[in-house]
Design an enzyme around this catalytic site. Structure first.
Site, PDB file in Angstrom:
ATOM      1  N   ASP A  93      -3.438   4.348  -2.161  1.00  9.52           N
ATOM      2  CA  ASP A  93      -4.582   4.739  -1.337  1.00  9.52           C
ATOM      3  C   ASP A  93      -5.035   6.165  -1.676  1.00  9.52           C
ATOM      4  O   ASP A  93      -4.199   7.058  -1.843  1.00  9.52           O
ATOM      5  CB  ASP A  93      -4.167   4.653   0.148  1.00  9.52           C
ATOM      6  CG  ASP A  93      -5.313   4.841   1.105  1.00  9.52           C
ATOM      7  OD1 ASP A  93      -6.268   4.051   1.032  1.00  9.52           O
ATOM      8  OD2 ASP A  93      -5.249   5.780   1.922  1.00  9.52           O
ATOM      9  N   ASP A 128       0.843  -1.190   0.000  1.00  9.07           N
ATOM     10  CA  ASP A 128       0.000   0.000   0.000  1.00  9.07           C
ATOM     11  C   ASP A 128       0.881   1.244   0.000  1.00  9.07           C
ATOM     12  O   ASP A 128       1.896   1.290   0.703  1.00  9.07           O
ATOM     13  CB  ASP A 128      -0.900   0.024   1.236  1.00  9.07           C
ATOM     14  CG  ASP A 128      -2.352  -0.256   0.905  1.00  9.07           C
ATOM     15  OD1 ASP A 128      -3.080   0.705   0.644  1.00  9.07           O
ATOM     16  OD2 ASP A 128      -2.750  -1.437   0.896  1.00  9.07           O
ATOM     17  N   GLU A 142      -6.779   3.614  -5.852  1.00 11.92           N
ATOM     18  CA  GLU A 142      -8.109   3.641  -5.237  1.00 11.92           C
ATOM     19  C   GLU A 142      -8.767   4.943  -5.693  1.00 11.92           C
ATOM     20  O   GLU A 142      -8.298   6.022  -5.358  1.00 11.92           O
ATOM     21  CB  GLU A 142      -7.974   3.599  -3.714  1.00 11.92           C
ATOM     22  CG  GLU A 142      -9.293   3.654  -2.990  1.00 11.92           C
ATOM     23  CD  GLU A 142      -9.124   3.824  -1.489  1.00 11.92           C
ATOM     24  OE1 GLU A 142      -9.902   3.224  -0.735  1.00 11.92           O
ATOM     25  OE2 GLU A 142      -8.237   4.584  -1.060  1.00 11.92           O
ATOM     26  N   HIS A 177     -10.545  -5.059   1.852  1.00  9.97           N
ATOM     27  CA  HIS A 177     -10.523  -4.881   3.305  1.00  9.97           C
ATOM     28  C   HIS A 177     -11.520  -3.843   3.805  1.00  9.97           C
ATOM     29  O   HIS A 177     -11.713  -3.708   5.015  1.00  9.97           O
ATOM     30  CB  HIS A 177      -9.114  -4.466   3.737  1.00  9.97           C
ATOM     31  CG  HIS A 177      -8.697  -3.152   3.148  1.00  9.97           C
ATOM     32  ND1 HIS A 177      -8.451  -2.992   1.808  1.00  9.97           N
ATOM     33  CD2 HIS A 177      -8.508  -1.939   3.711  1.00  9.97           C
ATOM     34  CE1 HIS A 177      -8.123  -1.729   1.573  1.00  9.97           C
ATOM     35  NE2 HIS A 177      -8.154  -1.073   2.701  1.00  9.97           N
ATOM     36  N   ASP A 178     -12.143  -3.104   2.896  1.00 11.28           N
ATOM     37  CA  ASP A 178     -13.068  -2.032   3.277  1.00 11.28           C
ATOM     38  C   ASP A 178     -14.528  -2.395   3.050  1.00 11.28           C
ATOM     39  O   ASP A 178     -15.402  -1.534   3.180  1.00 11.28           O
ATOM     40  CB  ASP A 178     -12.757  -0.757   2.483  1.00 11.28           C
ATOM     41  CG  ASP A 178     -11.550   0.003   3.017  1.00 11.28           C
ATOM     42  OD1 ASP A 178     -11.237  -0.143   4.213  1.00 11.28           O
ATOM     43  OD2 ASP A 178     -10.922   0.744   2.230  1.00 11.28           O
TER      44      ASP A 178
END
Length: 582
Positions: free
Chosen positions: A209, A102, A267, A342-343
């Protein structure tokens, strides 16, 4: 899409995302770690994975599970050391897999040395590395934040700092101040500390991110009021896809990424227009390799508040899939295929059925769909064994995610704990909460799902159904969800031209029970038929006259007619092929 393929490793590769805290605990402290990941690399490789993406493992106070980074060049001690990361990189490469990390550079932790300097005084050389603004004052003298922007984690996106009598911006938690990308010195430090440091150690790229939030509107205007019950309002129109966003990404490539054979996947929230997305992923422009379009995982989220679940029907999902499958056709852009991370809540619970009699069929049906879509395929840990959302009877005390807990507290305070409203919030959290994806990976039926040997258990509650849904139970079962995923990944690679690179056409888009689509490449045709219901459904197979041959399905065999019209059993998925080596 042209038949001459642009064969790049990150296009044909299958990516497996790991959330370090929840994957595997190697030392019995109840928390996942880097050595735990290394211990499971053979399992991941056997699945058919080419690329591993590890979510943040950097030094962090863990306010937001590592997305609040206090030092990009160190590892969070409970996860391990930089040496452990070097061992992980080497172990992945030895197995022919790549590793991406990330890249969290929209914000840091307030414990980062950069922010400590920045907040020390207005004259500090790093003051402009973060976004500071003076207060506003109401007519009665009440001090107010610079704007009415709302944080993603509820409340104001501004935090007052008494020491310098100014506010700093934090789009997420108040402990996560936003970096100021307008500062050239700040950008240089980001490139050195967060990127080159790890690329030089052999990391193969980054999941980026909040990639479209670096460039904010410098006017800092108040956001439009969409919920008059609150002072703070969603303001993404002022901080997403800002005026210098593409300039910053081109610079990032020019200064850093172009010197490595690196992959980037951004993202990209708040960007529903395909033309705007193409601005980020054009191959020649060299900004990002690809991005995640959030439409599919936003399904069911409330318009004003994320955790106010809204009912939806299948055509919504179908139109989203079609939109992001087709937007790169005739361009040099690339796309992604994913439905978990993961979200998000688990895909079986959100898009199919997690009822005991249907959850295995549902997991396989979704696997067939995902493995048939164009773009780079992303799988999230546990998706391959059919993990489902947390039980409906879990109380709020079992939830750990800051976003979920803050929203629950906000609505409890705003509604005076109204029973009907709070029951609605809990139903919404059980469907959509990030906790659904963050509970421990289920390895076997031993205590705490084989995730940890700690007597007191794991850092988060383990799913009640882990004795039924776990890796060990499925590993050697040819009829398991895990075996089906393994077979589908192998099938996808065998037919990569049409499945990974082919064009896409959806059929009968308004059908609320079934999803049929066609993939084409050269002379090859693939027709996928999916039943998104508990009942039999009749579907029409396009191009049946081309000699379609049944290739794979989640029931194992094909039943229900021949020719154009076929009947699908509950939650059935089938793939037919014609041409080539069908």
């Amino acid at each position: 899409m042209a038949d001459n393929l642009d064969r790049v490793w990150w296009k044909d590769g299958v990516v497996y995302q790991i959330y370090p805290a929840s994957f595997k605990d190697s030392n019995g402290d109840g928390l996942g770690d880097i050595p735990g990941i290394i211990s499971k690399l053979d399992y991941i490789q056997n699945l058919g994975v080419d690329i591993i993406w590890v979510s943040p493992m950097f030094e962090s106070p863990q306010i937001d599970m590592g997305y609040d980074v206090s030092n990009y060049e160190e590892v969070y001690p409970p996860y391990g050391t930089v040496k452990d990361m070097e061992d992980l990189i080497e172990a992945c490469h030895k197995r022919g897999m790549r590793l991406v990390l990330d890249l969290v550079v929209n914000h840091t932790s307030d414990q980062h040395a950069w922010f400590k300097e920045s907040r020390s005084s207005k004259e500090n050389s790093k003051r402009d590395w973060y976004i500071w603004k003076p207060p506003r004052y109401a007519e009665d003298g009440t001090r107010l934040p610079p704007t009415n922007w709302r944080s993603y984690f509820s409340g104001s996106a501004w935090e007052y700092d008494e020491h310098t009598d100014e506010y700093y911006l934090h789009l997420f938690a108040k402990e996560m101040p936003d970096l100021n990308w307008e500062s050239e010195e700040c950008r240089k430090a980001i490139y050195d500390s967060a990127m080159r440091f790890w690329l030089d150690k052999g990391v193969d790229g980054f999941r980026v991110d909040c990639v479209n939030m670096y460039s904010k509107s410098t006017e800092f205007l108040d956001a439009p009021i969409v919920d008059s019950r609150f002072y703070e309002q969603p303001a993404w129109c002022y901080y997403a896809n800002g005026p210098r966003m593409h300039e910053f990404l081109r610079e990032m490539n020019e200064k850093v990424l172009n010197r490595y054979d690196a992959m980037t996947v951004g993202e990209l929230p708040h960007t529903p227009d395909p033309k705007r997305v193409l601005d980020y992923v054009g191959r020649k422009d060299k900004q990002l390799s690809m991005v995640f379009q959030f439409d599919i995982v936003d399904i069911g989220q409330g318009g004003t508040h994320k955790y106010h679940f809204e009912e939806w029907k299948l055509p919504v999902l179908k139109k989203i899939v079609e939109k992001w499958q087709r937007f790169i056709e005739g361009t040099d852009g690339w796309t992604t295929a994913f439905c978990e991370n993961h979200d998000q809540g688990r895909s079986i619970s959100r898009f199919a059925s997690d009822a005991p009699e249907y959850r295995v069929l549902s997991g396989k049906m979704l696997s067939l769909m995902m493995c048939s879509l164009t773009g780079t395929l992303f799988i999230y840990q546990g998706q391959e064994i059919g993990m489902i959302n947390v039980p409906k009877d879990w109380p709020i005390d079992y939830y750990q995610d800051i976003e979920s807990v803050n929203f629950y507290k906000l609505m409890a305070a705003k509604t005076n704990n109204d029973p009907e409203e709070m029951a609605y919030v809990m139903r919404s959290l059980q469907t959509l909460s990030r906790d659904n994806a963050r509970i421990p990976m289920q390895w076997d039926d031993s205590p705490y799902a084989g995730f940890t040997e700690r007597k007191e258990g794991a850092w988060a509650h383990v799913h009640d159904l882990y004795p039924e849904i776990n890796v060990a139970k499925q590993l050697d079962d040819p009829n398991s969800t895990l075996s089906f995923w393994r077979d589908m990944i192998r099938f996808r690679k065998q037919h990569s031209e049409v499945l990974v690179h082919g064009t896409f056409e959806a059929c009968d888009i308004e059908n609320e029970k079934a999803f049929v689509f066609v993939k084409r490449f050269g002379g090859k045709r693939v027709v996928v038929a999916l039943n998104f219901s508990n009942e039999e459904q009749e579907v029409v197979l396009p191009e049946h006259e081309k000699g379609l041959k049944f290739m794979v399905g989640n029931y194992g065999t094909e039943e229900g007619g021949e020719g154009e019209r076929r009947r699908l059993r509950p939650w059935e998925g089938r793939l037919h092929m014609a041409g080539g080596d069908a």
